[in-house]
Design a protein around this motif. Sequence first.
Motif, PDB file in Angstrom:
ATOM      1  N   VAL A  91      24.882  -4.449  16.894  1.00 46.17           N
ATOM      2  CA  VAL A  91      24.259  -5.718  16.514  1.00 46.17           C
ATOM      3  C   VAL A  91      25.209  -6.851  16.884  1.00 46.17           C
ATOM      4  CG1 VAL A  91      23.298  -7.115  14.659  1.00 46.17           C
ATOM      5  CG2 VAL A  91      22.988  -4.630  14.623  1.00 46.17           C
ATOM      6  N   LEU A  92      24.706  -7.781  17.681  1.00 46.28           N
ATOM      7  CA  LEU A  92      25.461  -8.979  18.029  1.00 46.28           C
ATOM      8  C   LEU A  92      25.154 -10.062  17.014  1.00 46.28           C
ATOM      9  CD1 LEU A  92      27.296 -10.363  20.199  1.00 46.28           C
ATOM     10  CD2 LEU A  92      25.172 -11.264  21.174  1.00 46.28           C
ATOM     11  N   LEU A  93      26.188 -10.561  16.321  1.00 44.63           N
ATOM     12  CA  LEU A  93      26.039 -11.666  15.384  1.00 44.63           C
ATOM     13  C   LEU A  93      26.559 -12.927  16.045  1.00 44.63           C
ATOM     14  CD1 LEU A  93      26.887  -8.958  13.595  1.00 44.63           C
ATOM     15  CD2 LEU A  93      26.802 -10.598  11.750  1.00 44.63           C
ATOM     16  N   ARG A  94      25.714 -13.944  16.120  1.00 44.15           N
ATOM     17  CA  ARG A  94      26.098 -15.211  16.740  1.00 44.15           C
ATOM     18  C   ARG A  94      26.389 -16.221  15.637  1.00 44.15           C
ATOM     19  NH1 ARG A  94      21.484 -15.991  21.296  1.00 44.15           N
ATOM     20  NH2 ARG A  94      20.154 -15.825  19.448  1.00 44.15           N
ATOM     21  N   THR A  95      27.642 -16.640  15.538  1.00 44.14           N
ATOM     22  CA  THR A  95      28.062 -17.609  14.531  1.00 44.14           C
ATOM     23  C   THR A  95      28.556 -18.871  15.225  1.00 44.14           C
ATOM     24  OG1 THR A  95      30.448 -17.178  14.325  1.00 44.14           O
ATOM     25  CG2 THR A  95      28.956 -15.575  13.302  1.00 44.14           C
ATOM     26  N   PRO A  96      28.635 -19.997  14.515  1.00 45.75           N
ATOM     27  CA  PRO A  96      29.160 -21.223  15.122  1.00 45.75           C
ATOM     28  C   PRO A  96      30.583 -21.069  15.652  1.00 45.75           C
ATOM     29  CG  PRO A  96      28.007 -21.728  13.088  1.00 45.75           C
ATOM     30  CD  PRO A  96      28.102 -20.236  13.155  1.00 45.75           C
ATOM     31  N   ALA A  97      31.340 -20.146  15.061  1.00 40.18           N
ATOM     32  CA  ALA A  97      32.725 -19.958  15.490  1.00 40.18           C
ATOM     33  C   ALA A  97      32.852 -19.010  16.677  1.00 40.18           C
ATOM     34  CB  ALA A  97      33.561 -19.429  14.322  1.00 40.18           C
ATOM     35  N   PHE A 150      43.949  -2.405  13.330  1.00 40.58           N
ATOM     36  CA  PHE A 150      43.651  -1.460  12.262  1.00 40.58           C
ATOM     37  C   PHE A 150      43.753  -2.157  10.898  1.00 40.58           C
ATOM     38  CE2 PHE A 150      44.812   1.190  15.843  1.00 40.58           C
ATOM     39  CZ  PHE A 150      43.817   2.154  15.803  1.00 40.58           C
ATOM     40  N   LEU A 151      42.676  -2.064  10.136  1.00 37.27           N
ATOM     41  CA  LEU A 151      42.546  -2.788   8.872  1.00 37.27           C
ATOM     42  C   LEU A 151      43.054  -1.947   7.713  1.00 37.27           C
ATOM     43  CD1 LEU A 151      38.953  -4.230   9.403  1.00 37.27           C
ATOM     44  CD2 LEU A 151      41.153  -5.193  10.126  1.00 37.27           C
ATOM     45  N   ASP A 152      43.976  -2.531   6.928  1.00 36.97           N
ATOM     46  CA  ASP A 152      44.519  -1.852   5.761  1.00 36.97           C
ATOM     47  C   ASP A 152      43.860  -2.302   4.466  1.00 36.97           C
ATOM     48  OD1 ASP A 152      46.609  -0.257   7.028  1.00 36.97           O
ATOM     49  OD2 ASP A 152      47.578  -2.176   7.461  1.00 36.97           O
ATOM     50  N   GLN A 153      43.290  -3.496   4.440  1.00 35.60           N
ATOM     51  CA  GLN A 153      42.755  -4.067   3.215  1.00 35.60           C
ATOM     52  C   GLN A 153      41.295  -3.673   3.000  1.00 35.60           C
ATOM     53  OE1 GLN A 153      44.954  -5.683   1.290  1.00 35.60           O
ATOM     54  NE2 GLN A 153      46.422  -5.217   2.925  1.00 35.60           N
ATOM     55  N   VAL A 154      40.844  -3.756   1.749  1.00 34.55           N
ATOM     56  CA  VAL A 154      39.441  -3.506   1.438  1.00 34.55           C
ATOM     57  C   VAL A 154      38.564  -4.580   2.073  1.00 34.55           C
ATOM     58  CG1 VAL A 154      37.728  -3.417  -0.430  1.00 34.55           C
ATOM     59  CG2 VAL A 154      39.939  -2.264  -0.696  1.00 34.55           C
ATOM     60  N   GLU A 155      39.026  -5.833   2.071  1.00 33.09           N
ATOM     61  CA  GLU A 155      38.262  -6.927   2.644  1.00 33.09           C
ATOM     62  C   GLU A 155      39.077  -7.641   3.707  1.00 33.09           C
ATOM     63  OE1 GLU A 155      37.276 -11.343   1.179  1.00 33.09           O
ATOM     64  OE2 GLU A 155      36.259  -9.824  -0.030  1.00 33.09           O
ATOM     65  N   THR A 156      38.453  -7.906   4.850  1.00 38.60           N
ATOM     66  CA  THR A 156      39.104  -8.630   5.931  1.00 38.60           C
ATOM     67  C   THR A 156      38.171  -9.714   6.431  1.00 38.60           C
ATOM     68  OG1 THR A 156      40.308  -6.643   6.644  1.00 38.60           O
ATOM     69  CG2 THR A 156      40.150  -8.461   8.220  1.00 38.60           C
ATOM     70  N   SER A 157      38.636 -10.973   6.456  1.00 35.23           N
ATOM     71  CA  SER A 157      37.871 -12.066   7.025  1.00 35.23           C
ATOM     72  C   SER A 157      38.054 -12.060   8.536  1.00 35.23           C
ATOM     73  CB  SER A 157      38.331 -13.407   6.442  1.00 35.23           C
ATOM     74  OG  SER A 157      38.038 -13.472   5.062  1.00 35.23           O
ATOM     75  N   ILE A 158      36.943 -12.097   9.253  1.00 35.82           N
ATOM     76  CA  ILE A 158      36.983 -12.008  10.708  1.00 35.82           C
ATOM     77  C   ILE A 158      37.050 -13.403  11.312  1.00 35.82           C
ATOM     78  CG2 ILE A 158      35.819 -11.126  12.753  1.00 35.82           C
ATOM     79  CD1 ILE A 158      36.802  -8.976  10.827  1.00 35.82           C
ATOM     80  N   GLN A 159      37.999 -13.597  12.189  1.00 33.27           N
ATOM     81  CA  GLN A 159      38.168 -14.875  12.862  1.00 33.27           C
ATOM     82  C   GLN A 159      37.945 -14.727  14.361  1.00 33.27           C
ATOM     83  OE1 GLN A 159      42.057 -16.384  11.847  1.00 33.27           O
ATOM     84  NE2 GLN A 159      41.405 -17.007   9.801  1.00 33.27           N
ATOM     85  N   VAL A 160      37.540 -15.816  14.985  1.00 31.14           N
ATOM     86  CA  VAL A 160      37.432 -15.878  16.443  1.00 31.14           C
ATOM     87  C   VAL A 160      38.263 -17.070  16.903  1.00 31.14           C
ATOM     88  CG1 VAL A 160      35.912 -16.273  18.410  1.00 31.14           C
ATOM     89  CG2 VAL A 160      35.138 -14.828  16.521  1.00 31.14           C
ATOM     90  N   GLY A 161      39.296 -16.803  17.661  1.00 28.76           N
ATOM     91  CA  GLY A 161      40.167 -17.875  18.127  1.00 28.76           C
ATOM     92  C   GLY A 161      40.817 -18.644  16.994  1.00 28.76           C
ATOM     93  N   GLY A 162      41.118 -17.950  15.892  1.00 30.27           N
ATOM     94  CA  GLY A 162      41.747 -18.584  14.745  1.00 30.27           C
ATOM     95  C   GLY A 162      40.790 -19.318  13.831  1.00 30.27           C
ATOM     96  N   VAL A 163      39.484 -19.279  14.139  1.00 30.73           N
ATOM     97  CA  VAL A 163      38.474 -19.955  13.322  1.00 30.73           C
ATOM     98  C   VAL A 163      37.726 -18.919  12.494  1.00 30.73           C
ATOM     99  CG1 VAL A 163      36.413 -21.409  13.351  1.00 30.73           C
ATOM    100  CG2 VAL A 163      38.228 -21.762  15.041  1.00 30.73           C
ATOM    101  N   ASP A 164      37.594 -19.187  11.204  1.00 35.43           N
ATOM    102  CA  ASP A 164      36.908 -18.259  10.310  1.00 35.43           C
ATOM    103  C   ASP A 164      35.415 -18.247  10.623  1.00 35.43           C
ATOM    104  OD1 ASP A 164      36.179 -16.545   8.314  1.00 35.43           O
ATOM    105  OD2 ASP A 164      36.613 -17.915   6.655  1.00 35.43           O
ATOM    106  N   THR A 165      34.836 -17.075  10.829  1.00 36.12           N
ATOM    107  CA  THR A 165      33.415 -16.947  11.146  1.00 36.12           C
ATOM    108  C   THR A 165      32.548 -16.858   9.896  1.00 36.12           C
ATOM    109  OG1 THR A 165      33.558 -14.529  11.188  1.00 36.12           O
ATOM    110  CG2 THR A 165      33.943 -15.701  13.280  1.00 36.12           C
ATOM    111  N   GLY A 166      33.176 -16.666   8.735  1.00 38.64           N
ATOM    112  CA  GLY A 166      32.406 -16.440   7.520  1.00 38.64           C
ATOM    113  C   GLY A 166      31.995 -14.989   7.357  1.00 38.64           C
ATOM    114  N   ILE A 167      32.388 -14.140   8.291  1.00 37.34           N
ATOM    115  CA  ILE A 167      32.049 -12.718   8.256  1.00 37.34           C
ATOM    116  C   ILE A 167      33.187 -11.951   7.597  1.00 37.34           C
ATOM    117  CG2 ILE A 167      31.652 -10.681   9.685  1.00 37.34           C
ATOM    118  CD1 ILE A 167      30.301 -12.508  11.712  1.00 37.34           C
ATOM    119  N   LYS A 168      32.816 -11.010   6.744  1.00 36.73           N
ATOM    120  CA  LYS A 168      33.800 -10.168   6.070  1.00 36.73           C
ATOM    121  C   LYS A 168      33.542  -8.700   6.409  1.00 36.73           C
ATOM    122  CE  LYS A 168      34.194 -13.286   2.082  1.00 36.73           C
ATOM    123  NZ  LYS A 168      35.502 -13.834   2.494  1.00 36.73           N
ATOM    124  N   ALA A 169      34.585  -8.004   6.817  1.00 34.91           N
ATOM    125  CA  ALA A 169      34.541  -6.551   6.962  1.00 34.91           C
ATOM    126  C   ALA A 169      34.993  -5.944   5.640  1.00 34.91           C
ATOM    127  CB  ALA A 169      35.446  -6.092   8.099  1.00 34.91           C
TER     128      ALA A 169
END
Length: 295
Positions: A91-97, A150-169
């Motif tokens: 699934v491709l998610l298109r965000t402003p970031a 590789f993610l160690d935390q339960v929650e990770t905020s995903i960024q694109v180019g240093g900008v927060d996308t609002g997406i959480k893994a």
Amino acid sequence: MTSSSSNPKTTDDLLICTACGTQFPTADRASLTTCFICDDPRQYTPGAGQSFTTLAAVRAAHANEFHPVPDDPRLISIVTTPKLAIGQRAVLLRTPAGNILWDCLTLLDDATVAEYYSTHIEWAEEFGCPVYLSAEDRKWTARSSERQVFLDQVETSIQVGGVDTGIKAIKLGGHFPGSLVLLYEKHLLVADTLMITPAGLANWAVDALGEPRARPPGVNTFAFMFSIPNMIPLSPDEIVRMWEVLKDYEFERAHGAFVGQEVRGSGVKARVLESMQIQMRHMGWKKHPFLHSLW
């Protein structure tokens, strides 16, 4: 920088398992006779036996199709046809970031690039992006790359180019210790971490005469499996642990591993809890305190 091991000119002949779609770092068929992923109890080797193909052969016989998710054009399903491996979608998610690709397909071809665990390194190199994986699942990567994060935390905020996308893994575990879901504006992308059932997609709104009806009691929406093809359920303790993580997040839509698996409505989160309780009850845990849990 693209390394030689990830250069498409040198990876077209790398072997791909036809059952699970994983690409291996060798073109030598004599040296690769089994797939370590399909040998795991969660997966299987088909009745015809273990076999391998190549990315070049896949590109010659298959193509990717694009399907906007109904009611939200920001989400686009990508699926390979004819069916390849287990047939899951990305699934491709298109965000402003920027764009985020949730899950990965084996096939990456020129048409897909032009339109904008498998061969995820191919995708990362083509688009110059990182690939996020749970640290617990490092052992399931057949190839390595500097683009893997590789993610160690339960929650990770995903960024694109240093900008927060609002997406959480969000790391729920369950199917695998590092199984993830992705949360974006009350959309929960679950892949096979939570399996959406046929009953979960059923239309219970009206009867055969078009009259309103209530959803029947005791039918589930999700299933929670250690092995999906081998039908081995998760343990009660693992189901409870997953809920302890998920209960802190709000969502009103769930998007599953395959095209068309969309569950909508303000009651989706309640249906996750209800489905967990239904499964535990039918597994024989009729006195488990979790059966009385609320949120």
